[in-house]
Enzyme design. Structure first.
Site, PDB file in Angstrom:
ATOM      1  N   ARG A  19     -34.909 -11.363 -12.198  1.00 33.80           N
ATOM      2  CA  ARG A  19     -34.467 -11.694 -13.561  1.00 33.80           C
ATOM      3  C   ARG A  19     -34.565 -13.199 -13.816  1.00 33.80           C
ATOM      4  O   ARG A  19     -34.162 -14.022 -12.995  1.00 33.80           O
ATOM      5  CB  ARG A  19     -33.023 -11.221 -13.755  1.00 33.80           C
ATOM      6  CG  ARG A  19     -32.445 -11.515 -15.140  1.00 33.80           C
ATOM      7  CD  ARG A  19     -31.689 -12.808 -15.196  1.00 33.80           C
ATOM      8  NE  ARG A  19     -31.064 -13.045 -16.498  1.00 33.80           N
ATOM      9  CZ  ARG A  19     -30.534 -14.200 -16.876  1.00 33.80           C
ATOM     10  NH1 ARG A  19     -30.535 -15.227 -16.048  1.00 33.80           N
ATOM     11  NH2 ARG A  19     -30.001 -14.345 -18.061  1.00 33.80           N
TER      12      ARG A  19
ATOM     13  N   GLY B  63     -28.775 -15.943 -21.259  1.00 32.32           N
ATOM     14  CA  GLY B  63     -30.121 -16.374 -21.601  1.00 32.32           C
ATOM     15  C   GLY B  63     -30.920 -15.366 -22.400  1.00 32.32           C
ATOM     16  O   GLY B  63     -31.760 -15.742 -23.228  1.00 32.32           O
TER      17      GLY B  63
ATOM     18  N   THR C 126     -26.933 -23.059 -23.065  1.00 35.00           N
ATOM     19  CA  THR C 126     -26.258 -22.456 -21.926  1.00 35.00           C
ATOM     20  C   THR C 126     -25.690 -21.123 -22.379  1.00 35.00           C
ATOM     21  O   THR C 126     -25.521 -20.889 -23.570  1.00 35.00           O
ATOM     22  CB  THR C 126     -25.149 -23.375 -21.380  1.00 35.00           C
ATOM     23  OG1 THR C 126     -24.545 -22.772 -20.235  1.00 35.00           O
ATOM     24  CG2 THR C 126     -24.082 -23.654 -22.412  1.00 35.00           C
ATOM     25  N   GLY C 127     -25.425 -20.238 -21.441  1.00 41.10           N
ATOM     26  CA  GLY C 127     -24.873 -18.933 -21.789  1.00 41.10           C
ATOM     27  C   GLY C 127     -25.827 -17.808 -21.408  1.00 41.10           C
ATOM     28  O   GLY C 127     -26.682 -17.983 -20.539  1.00 41.10           O
TER      29      GLY C 127
ATOM     30  N   THR D  16     -24.629 -23.669 -16.589  1.00 39.91           N
ATOM     31  CA  THR D  16     -25.961 -24.285 -16.484  1.00 39.91           C
ATOM     32  C   THR D  16     -25.911 -25.702 -17.020  1.00 39.91           C
ATOM     33  O   THR D  16     -25.252 -25.963 -18.022  1.00 39.91           O
ATOM     34  CB  THR D  16     -26.952 -23.468 -17.347  1.00 39.91           C
ATOM     35  OG1 THR D  16     -27.160 -22.223 -16.713  1.00 39.91           O
ATOM     36  CG2 THR D  16     -28.269 -24.181 -17.534  1.00 39.91           C
TER      37      THR D  16
HETATM   38  C1  SD4 Z   1     -29.298 -17.858 -17.824  1.00 42.10           C
HETATM   39  N1  SD4 Z   1     -28.655 -19.472 -19.468  1.00 42.10           N
HETATM   40  O1  SD4 Z   1     -29.888 -17.722 -16.761  1.00 42.10           O
HETATM   41  C2  SD4 Z   1     -28.585 -19.156 -18.075  1.00 42.10           C
HETATM   42  C3  SD4 Z   1     -27.183 -18.994 -17.564  1.00 42.10           C
HETATM   43  C4  SD4 Z   1     -26.290 -20.091 -17.895  1.00 42.10           C
HETATM   44  O2  SD4 Z   1     -24.538 -21.335 -17.266  1.00 42.10           O
HETATM   45  O3  SD4 Z   1     -26.355 -20.747 -18.897  1.00 42.10           O
HETATM   46  N2  SD4 Z   1     -25.371 -20.350 -17.032  1.00 42.10           N
HETATM   47  O4  SD4 Z   1     -29.227 -16.979 -18.666  1.00 42.10           O
END
Ligand code: SD4
Length: 330
Positions: free
Chosen positions: A218, A244, A241-242, A190
């Site tokens: 989602r 969520g 990021t990560g 992200t």
């Molecule tokens: C999520 N934080 O939808 C986002 C995913 C993400 O790199 O960071 N992707 O949970």
């Protein structure tokens, strides 16, 4: 962007563009509880999650021409929304488990105005729709069909966002795997971007296609103001990021800005934000989270759970890919 490539490039600097003192402040290889040195720089500056050099370069172009931080983050993250090779943001993003690409984005300006779209389909630039929500409606968030309808009313064109590559990945996934988000396999890339302009005003933007092959409907942290992104122009900004779900549980970006308000540096605040998530998970850390932050002085920081997260910054001192410190060591 290929994860292996960004890992390889992490901690490197665009040739000839960076002065030596900045190199010494990389937050690499620190002990678990260390407070990592922060990168000091002057305005303007743009930084984003991961190694999105073209996006920060675009934001820098806006800032360097005297543009404001809101335009900088907007135009910056659009570079990745339009990048068909980026399968985690915008057009070309991986679909949900039903094969639909659904996009999430939010934007926040120096006056705490904000706008977001959640689970938006068929529109290539969700960040632009989020900005329209902020500027043209009395609301903060529009979701699903309502967001899509609003986009058409604002002149956005219907676009098929499912590329052949993402479709193939989805078809392979249906055959080979049970749904389970796995660190470094789902490729969490992200883009969250923060910028401070020549006047010292801060803005942020965050945009994603979310977790690959997620359940229909989602939504993660990325379009949630306070979770995936938060800006307080008196203090600073943060973005995430990560996975969520974990960021939402701690309202991560808001927490980091509040920690900076209490006197922590961006680096210290990111470390504490990660620690809060770790505490909530009681040792179960099979997921990645990365935070970045900037304060009003233009100091920046970043931190994550697993090694490998980097963030790009672009200021007049140079164009840097910073390897973030991590709670777990490789
Ligand atoms: C999520 N934080 O939808 C986002 C995913 C993400 O790199 O960071 N992707 O949970």
């Amino acid at each position: 962007m290929k994860r292996r490539k960004f890992l390889k490039n992490s901690g490197t600097v665009t040739a000839g563009m960076l002065s030596a003192p900045l190199l010494a402040s990389y937050s690499e290889n620190k002990n678990q509880n260390d407070t990592v040195d922060k990168i000091k720089t002057s305005y303007p500056i743009a930084l984003c999650t991961w190694d999105f050099g073209n996006a920060t370069a675009k934001a820098w172009e806006v800032l360097n021409a005297g543009g404001n931080s809101l335009d900088a983050v907007h135009e910056g993250v659009m570079i990745e929304e339009n990048n068909l090779n980026n399968q985690t943001v915008g057009n070309g993003g991986r679909p949900d488990r039903d094969g639909n690409v659904t996009l999430d984005a939010c934007i926040m300006d120096k006056d705490a105005n904000c706008g977001a779209v959640l689970a938006l389909q068929n529109i290539a630039n969700p960040i632009s729709v989020a900005r329209k929500v902020m500027e043209e409606t009395p609301h903060v968030m529009l979701v699903g069909k309502g967001a899509e309808q609003f986009a058409y009313e604002q002149g956005f064109k219907k676009t098929n966002l499912l590329t052949e590559k993402s479709k193939k990945d989805w078809e392979d996934w249906k055959v080979t795997s049970k749904y389970k988000p796995i660190i470094n396999i789902e490729n969490h890339d992200t883009i969250g971007m923060l910028a401070i302009d020549a006047k010292g005003d801060i803005a942020g933007a965050c945009t994603t296609s979310g977790m690959a092959f997620k359940m229909a409907g989602r939504v993660g942290d990325s379009p949630i103001i306070g979770a995936g992104l938060f800006v307080d122009n008196e203090i600073g900004g943060a973005t995430a990021t990560g996975v969520g779900e974990e960021v939402v549980r701690t309202v991560g970006s808001f927490l980091i800005v509040e920690l900076m308000r209490q006197g922590k540096s961006p680096q210290e605040a990111c470390e504490e934000g990660v620690r809060r998530i770790i505490e909530k998970n009681k040792g179960k850390l099979d997921f990645q989270i990365g935070f970045i932050a900037i304060n009003k002085k233009g100091e920046t920081g970043g931190y994550c759970i697993h090694p490998g997260f980097s963030y790009r910054s672009f200021s007049k001192e140079g164009h840097v890919n910073n390897l973030a410190g991590s709670y777990l060591k490789s």
